[in-house]
Design a protein around this motif. Sequence first.
Motif, PDB file in Angstrom:
ATOM      1  N   SER A   1     -16.623  -2.460 -21.222  1.00 18.32           N
ATOM      2  CA  SER A   1     -17.807  -3.210 -20.785  1.00 18.32           C
ATOM      3  C   SER A   1     -19.056  -2.335 -20.711  1.00 18.32           C
ATOM      4  CB  SER A   1     -17.549  -3.899 -19.443  1.00 18.32           C
ATOM      5  OG  SER A   1     -17.263  -2.961 -18.439  1.00 18.32           O
ATOM      6  N   CYS A   2     -18.878  -1.004 -20.707  1.00 11.04           N
ATOM      7  CA  CYS A   2     -20.065  -0.135 -20.717  1.00 11.04           C
ATOM      8  C   CYS A   2     -20.742  -0.143 -22.076  1.00 11.04           C
ATOM      9  CB  CYS A   2     -19.710   1.295 -20.314  1.00 11.04           C
ATOM     10  SG  CYS A   2     -18.624   2.153 -21.461  1.00 11.04           S
ATOM     11  N   GLN A   3     -20.057  -0.651 -23.082  1.00 11.10           N
ATOM     12  CA  GLN A   3     -20.620  -0.658 -24.428  1.00 11.10           C
ATOM     13  C   GLN A   3     -21.227  -2.018 -24.784  1.00 11.10           C
ATOM     14  OE1 GLN A   3     -20.882   2.246 -26.106  1.00 11.10           O
ATOM     15  NE2 GLN A   3     -20.041   3.048 -24.201  1.00 11.10           N
TER      16      GLN A   3
ATOM     17  N   VAL B   1     -14.186  -0.261 -12.908  1.00 13.07           N
ATOM     18  CA  VAL B   1     -14.314   1.024 -12.226  1.00 13.07           C
ATOM     19  C   VAL B   1     -15.417   1.875 -12.865  1.00 13.07           C
ATOM     20  CG1 VAL B   1     -13.118   3.135 -11.540  1.00 13.07           C
ATOM     21  CG2 VAL B   1     -11.898   0.944 -11.521  1.00 13.07           C
ATOM     22  N   GLY B   2     -15.375   1.977 -14.174  1.00 11.25           N
ATOM     23  CA  GLY B   2     -16.456   2.706 -14.860  1.00 11.25           C
ATOM     24  C   GLY B   2     -16.527   4.165 -14.478  1.00 11.25           C
ATOM     25  N   GLU B   3     -15.370   4.797 -14.431  1.00 10.49           N
ATOM     26  CA  GLU B   3     -15.262   6.168 -13.936  1.00 10.49           C
ATOM     27  C   GLU B   3     -16.180   7.170 -14.657  1.00 10.49           C
ATOM     28  OE1 GLU B   3     -11.276   7.193 -12.064  1.00 10.49           O
ATOM     29  OE2 GLU B   3     -11.228   8.119 -14.046  1.00 10.49           O
ATOM     30  N   CYS B   4     -16.322   7.009 -15.960  1.00  6.26           N
ATOM     31  CA  CYS B   4     -17.080   8.018 -16.712  1.00  6.26           C
ATOM     32  C   CYS B   4     -18.570   7.706 -16.756  1.00  6.26           C
ATOM     33  CB  CYS B   4     -16.531   8.165 -18.129  1.00  6.26           C
ATOM     34  SG  CYS B   4     -16.977   6.805 -19.223  1.00  6.26           S
ATOM     35  N   GLY B   5     -18.971   6.606 -16.138  1.00  3.68           N
ATOM     36  CA  GLY B   5     -20.394   6.296 -16.092  1.00  3.68           C
ATOM     37  C   GLY B   5     -20.938   5.734 -17.385  1.00  3.68           C
ATOM     38  N   GLY B   6     -20.061   5.324 -18.281  1.00  3.56           N
ATOM     39  CA  GLY B   6     -20.531   4.633 -19.480  1.00  3.56           C
ATOM     40  C   GLY B   6     -20.529   5.481 -20.732  1.00  3.56           C
ATOM     41  N   SER B   7     -19.867   6.637 -20.699  1.00  2.51           N
ATOM     42  CA  SER B   7     -19.892   7.482 -21.895  1.00  2.51           C
ATOM     43  C   SER B   7     -18.634   7.348 -22.748  1.00  2.51           C
ATOM     44  CB  SER B   7     -20.165   8.932 -21.515  1.00  2.51           C
ATOM     45  OG  SER B   7     -19.427   9.292 -20.393  1.00  2.51           O
ATOM     46  N   MET B   8     -17.931   6.229 -22.598  1.00  7.28           N
ATOM     47  CA  MET B   8     -16.764   5.920 -23.420  1.00  7.28           C
ATOM     48  C   MET B   8     -15.674   6.976 -23.296  1.00  7.28           C
ATOM     49  SD  MET B   8     -16.762   4.404 -27.241  1.00  7.28           S
ATOM     50  CE  MET B   8     -18.447   4.513 -27.725  1.00  7.28           C
ATOM     51  N   MET B   9     -15.449   7.426 -22.076  1.00  5.83           N
ATOM     52  CA  MET B   9     -14.471   8.485 -21.857  1.00  5.83           C
ATOM     53  C   MET B   9     -13.359   8.084 -20.889  1.00  5.83           C
ATOM     54  SD  MET B   9     -15.627  11.339 -23.411  1.00  5.83           S
ATOM     55  CE  MET B   9     -15.162  12.768 -22.432  1.00  5.83           C
ATOM     56  N   CYS B  10     -13.335   6.850 -20.429  1.00  4.17           N
ATOM     57  CA  CYS B  10     -12.356   6.578 -19.370  1.00  4.17           C
ATOM     58  C   CYS B  10     -11.547   5.290 -19.562  1.00  4.17           C
ATOM     59  CB  CYS B  10     -13.052   6.539 -18.002  1.00  4.17           C
ATOM     60  SG  CYS B  10     -14.081   5.091 -17.751  1.00  4.17           S
ATOM     61  N   ALA B  11     -12.100   4.273 -20.169  1.00  5.08           N
ATOM     62  CA  ALA B  11     -11.413   2.979 -20.329  1.00  5.08           C
ATOM     63  C   ALA B  11     -11.142   2.259 -19.013  1.00  5.08           C
ATOM     64  CB  ALA B  11     -10.115   3.123 -21.131  1.00  5.08           C
ATOM     65  N   THR B  12     -11.823   2.654 -17.927  1.00  3.24           N
ATOM     66  CA  THR B  12     -11.661   1.914 -16.666  1.00  3.24           C
ATOM     67  C   THR B  12     -12.735   0.830 -16.533  1.00  3.24           C
ATOM     68  OG1 THR B  12     -13.007   3.481 -15.401  1.00  3.24           O
ATOM     69  CG2 THR B  12     -10.627   3.889 -15.477  1.00  3.24           C
ATOM     70  N   CYS B  13     -13.364   0.520 -17.629  1.00  2.00           N
ATOM     71  CA  CYS B  13     -14.340  -0.580 -17.641  1.00  2.00           C
ATOM     72  C   CYS B  13     -13.879  -1.658 -18.613  1.00  2.00           C
ATOM     73  CB  CYS B  13     -15.720  -0.073 -18.033  1.00  2.00           C
ATOM     74  SG  CYS B  13     -15.749   0.572 -19.715  1.00  2.00           S
ATOM     75  N   HIS B  14     -12.599  -1.626 -18.938  1.00  2.00           N
ATOM     76  CA  HIS B  14     -12.006  -2.594 -19.876  1.00  2.00           C
ATOM     77  C   HIS B  14     -12.239  -4.035 -19.407  1.00  2.00           C
ATOM     78  CE1 HIS B  14      -7.847  -4.100 -21.576  1.00  2.00           C
ATOM     79  NE2 HIS B  14      -8.851  -4.499 -22.329  1.00  2.00           N
TER      80      HIS B  14
ATOM     81  N   VAL C   1     -22.713  -4.384 -19.193  1.00  2.00           N
ATOM     82  CA  VAL C   1     -21.865  -5.275 -18.385  1.00  2.00           C
ATOM     83  C   VAL C   1     -21.165  -4.459 -17.298  1.00  2.00           C
ATOM     84  CG1 VAL C   1     -19.803  -6.761 -18.512  1.00  2.00           C
ATOM     85  CG2 VAL C   1     -21.583  -6.922 -20.264  1.00  2.00           C
ATOM     86  N   MET C   2     -20.820  -3.214 -17.619  1.00  2.00           N
ATOM     87  CA  MET C   2     -20.189  -2.329 -16.629  1.00  2.00           C
ATOM     88  C   MET C   2     -21.169  -1.991 -15.511  1.00  2.00           C
ATOM     89  SD  MET C   2     -20.242   1.064 -15.586  1.00  2.00           S
ATOM     90  CE  MET C   2     -20.699   2.232 -16.824  1.00  2.00           C
ATOM     91  N   ALA C   3     -22.362  -1.509 -15.856  1.00  2.00           N
ATOM     92  CA  ALA C   3     -23.323  -1.056 -14.839  1.00  2.00           C
ATOM     93  C   ALA C   3     -23.730  -2.206 -13.919  1.00  2.00           C
ATOM     94  CB  ALA C   3     -24.551  -0.456 -15.518  1.00  2.00           C
TER      95      ALA C   3
HETATM   96 FE1  FES Z   1     -15.928   4.801 -19.027  1.00  2.00          FE
HETATM   97 FE2  FES Z   1     -16.771   2.539 -20.064  1.00  2.00          FE
HETATM   98  S1  FES Z   1     -17.281   3.379 -18.172  1.00  2.00           S
HETATM   99  S2  FES Z   1     -15.455   3.991 -20.942  1.00  2.00           S
END
Ligand code: FES
Length: 106
Positions: free
Chosen positions: A85-87, A36-49, A23-25
């Motif tokens: 949303s990256c998950q 925002v998805g700052e970390c690119g989907g590796s569950m490291m940022c929480a900007t894809c809430h 959903v993030m990508a």
């Molecule tokens: Fe960083 Fe989802 S994109 S936690």
Amino acid sequence: VKVTYIAHDGTETTLDGAEGDSVMATAISAGLDGIVGECGGSMMCATCHCYVDDAWSDRTGPRKDGEDDMLDCAADDVKDTSRLSCQIKLTAELDGLVVHLPSSQL
Ligand code: FES
């Protein structure tokens, strides 16, 4: 797979994402504001809430290991329906998914 993103101000955007994409990508590739998805989907940022719409929260399933911890770092309030949303990976069963975006991500 259609996903509708409802921004904090009520603006709705429906995107057509590919199965297997998150959903993030899907939002990032369309340049959607609000994820925002700052970390690119590796569950490291929480900007894809995002908040999964109540009608869909059963189908998107429970949070994955580690999501709870990362959501503690989210900029906006965490609710029962909060997800990173990256998950959430798009599948045919999620066609028509609705997610709500928080008021801020940074
Ligand atoms: Fe960083 Fe989802 S994109 S936690």
